[in-house]
Design a protein around this motif. Structure first.
Motif, PDB file in Angstrom:
ATOM      1  N   THR A   1       0.796  -1.161   0.060  1.00 44.79           N
ATOM      2  CA  THR A   1      -0.027  -0.096   0.264  1.00 44.79           C
ATOM      3  C   THR A   1       0.789   1.255   0.181  1.00 44.79           C
ATOM      4  OG1 THR A   1      -1.576  -1.330   1.363  1.00 44.79           O
ATOM      5  CG2 THR A   1      -2.018   1.241   1.201  1.00 44.79           C
ATOM      6  N   GLY A   2       2.023   1.117   0.693  1.00 40.78           N
ATOM      7  CA  GLY A   2       2.742   2.136   0.737  1.00 40.78           C
ATOM      8  C   GLY A   2       3.963   1.692   1.644  1.00 40.78           C
ATOM      9  N   TYR A   3       5.025   2.976   2.035  1.00 39.97           N
ATOM     10  CA  TYR A   3       5.923   2.779   2.814  1.00 39.97           C
ATOM     11  C   TYR A   3       6.077   3.793   4.144  1.00 39.97           C
ATOM     12  CZ  TYR A   3       7.274   0.682  -1.467  1.00 39.97           C
ATOM     13  OH  TYR A   3       7.019  -0.135  -2.715  1.00 39.97           O
ATOM     14  N   ALA A   4       6.562   3.180   5.342  1.00 42.46           N
ATOM     15  CA  ALA A   4       6.738   3.989   6.290  1.00 42.46           C
ATOM     16  C   ALA A   4       8.104   4.223   6.620  1.00 42.46           C
ATOM     17  CB  ALA A   4       6.016   3.430   7.538  1.00 42.46           C
ATOM     18  N   TYR A   5       8.598   5.496   6.917  1.00 47.13           N
ATOM     19  CA  TYR A   5       9.886   5.898   7.194  1.00 47.13           C
ATOM     20  C   TYR A   5       9.949   6.349   8.593  1.00 47.13           C
ATOM     21  CZ  TYR A   5      14.810   7.489   6.868  1.00 47.13           C
ATOM     22  OH  TYR A   5      16.029   7.606   6.917  1.00 47.13           O
ATOM     23  N   VAL A   6      10.479   5.848   9.619  1.00 46.12           N
ATOM     24  CA  VAL A   6      10.470   6.340  10.881  1.00 46.12           C
ATOM     25  C   VAL A   6      11.931   6.746  11.247  1.00 46.12           C
ATOM     26  CG1 VAL A   6      10.002   5.812  13.252  1.00 46.12           C
ATOM     27  CG2 VAL A   6       8.796   4.523  11.519  1.00 46.12           C
ATOM     28  N   GLY A   7      11.841   7.921  11.715  1.00 44.08           N
ATOM     29  CA  GLY A   7      13.292   8.350  12.193  1.00 44.08           C
ATOM     30  C   GLY A   7      13.196   9.378  13.225  1.00 44.08           C
ATOM     31  N   GLN A   8      14.468   9.721  13.498  1.00 46.89           N
ATOM     32  CA  GLN A   8      14.613  10.949  14.407  1.00 46.89           C
ATOM     33  C   GLN A   8      15.394  12.296  14.030  1.00 46.89           C
ATOM     34  OE1 GLN A   8      16.966   9.141  17.814  1.00 46.89           O
ATOM     35  NE2 GLN A   8      15.285   8.688  18.866  1.00 46.89           N
ATOM     36  N   ALA A   9      14.777  13.266  14.494  1.00 43.63           N
ATOM     37  CA  ALA A   9      15.538  14.578  14.053  1.00 43.63           C
ATOM     38  C   ALA A   9      15.840  15.536  15.206  1.00 43.63           C
ATOM     39  CB  ALA A   9      14.549  15.402  13.099  1.00 43.63           C
ATOM     40  N   ASN A  10      16.659  16.471  15.075  1.00 40.75           N
ATOM     41  CA  ASN A  10      17.208  17.312  16.304  1.00 40.75           C
ATOM     42  C   ASN A  10      16.105  18.490  16.579  1.00 40.75           C
ATOM     43  OD1 ASN A  10      19.669  15.871  17.001  1.00 40.75           O
ATOM     44  ND2 ASN A  10      20.675  16.733  15.210  1.00 40.75           N
ATOM     45  N   SER A  11      15.903  18.549  17.898  1.00 44.15           N
ATOM     46  CA  SER A  11      15.251  19.623  18.232  1.00 44.15           C
ATOM     47  C   SER A  11      16.379  20.710  19.023  1.00 44.15           C
ATOM     48  CB  SER A  11      14.002  19.438  18.965  1.00 44.15           C
ATOM     49  OG  SER A  11      14.327  18.711  20.276  1.00 44.15           O
ATOM     50  N   MET A  12      15.932  21.657  19.898  1.00 43.77           N
ATOM     51  CA  MET A  12      16.900  22.416  20.396  1.00 43.77           C
ATOM     52  C   MET A  12      17.912  21.671  21.358  1.00 43.77           C
ATOM     53  SD  MET A  12      16.592  25.822  22.826  1.00 43.77           S
ATOM     54  CE  MET A  12      15.759  27.095  21.275  1.00 43.77           C
ATOM     55  N   LYS A  13      17.467  20.815  22.161  1.00 41.91           N
ATOM     56  CA  LYS A  13      18.105  20.211  23.228  1.00 41.91           C
ATOM     57  C   LYS A  13      18.130  18.674  23.060  1.00 41.91           C
ATOM     58  CE  LYS A  13      17.748  23.998  26.438  1.00 41.91           C
ATOM     59  NZ  LYS A  13      17.304  24.745  27.599  1.00 41.91           N
ATOM     60  N   ASN A  14      16.978  18.260  22.243  1.00 41.86           N
ATOM     61  CA  ASN A  14      16.847  16.765  22.535  1.00 41.86           C
ATOM     62  C   ASN A  14      16.725  16.338  20.849  1.00 41.86           C
ATOM     63  OD1 ASN A  14      16.378  14.211  23.281  1.00 41.86           O
ATOM     64  ND2 ASN A  14      15.217  15.138  25.183  1.00 41.86           N
TER      65      ASN A  14
END
Length: 174
Positions: A74-87
């Motif tokens: 049906t589709g694809y899911a990409y799960v990741g992390q990105a930076n915020s100010m301190k976390n």
């Protein structure tokens, strides 16, 4: 080392390699529940299967899954992390079969400021973008006062998601 010990060591090494090579990527349980809920909402179904994709082009700590309903992708899911100010924050990007973005969602945000990037009103800017039309902060992606770092980070993350999806497609893994 004796021949028997060498064979045993070789067998253990080969078995471990096979387990790692064929083992589907696993999200932490809390994150998996959020991803499942987001898939149900985005695709309008509770009945789906996730099949992990592994490749050296997927950055460490990121995950890519095929979403299947009735044994059809049906589709694809990409799960990741990105930076915020301190976390960091966790996000998911759903990709259509034509490799355009179906939906983006911030799953877990760990800061007191900048939560505005989780608003669907802001995230809908990414819908329809693809490997041919990438996001550019301040051009086709609006800035957010009070969430500049997170907004820029999410824009860069989505751009990198599209690059990774293109590489996976080029390797015929999608």
């Amino acid at each position: 080392m004796h021949l028997k010990n060498k064979r045993t060591l070789l067998f253990i090494t080969a078995f471990t390699f096979l387990l790692l090579a064929f083992n589907s990527p696993q999200l932490p349980e809390k994150l998996q529940k959020k991803v499942n809920a987001a898939i149900s909402y985005a695709y309008g179904t509770e009945s789906f299967k996730l099949s992990g994709i592994t490749s050296d082009v997927i950055p460490p700590k990121d995950y890519v899954f095929k979403i299947k309903t009735d044994d059809t992708v049906t589709g694809y899911a990409y799960v990741g992390q990105a930076n915020s100010m301190k976390n960091v924050f966790d996000y998911v990007v759903f990709i259509n079969k034509d490799l355009s973005i179906k939906k983006t969602k911030v799953l877990i945000y760990r800061e007191d400021h900048g939560r505005q990037i989780g608003a669907q009103r802001w995230l809908k800017q990414f819908i329809g973008l693809s490997i041919n039309k990438k996001p550019v902060y301040g051009e086709n992606v609006d800035a957010i006062s009070g969430a500049t770092i997170s907004a820029k980070s999410m824009t860069i993350a989505v751009k990198n998601v599209l690059k990774t999806i293109q590489k996976l497609n080029n390797k015929k893994l999608l």
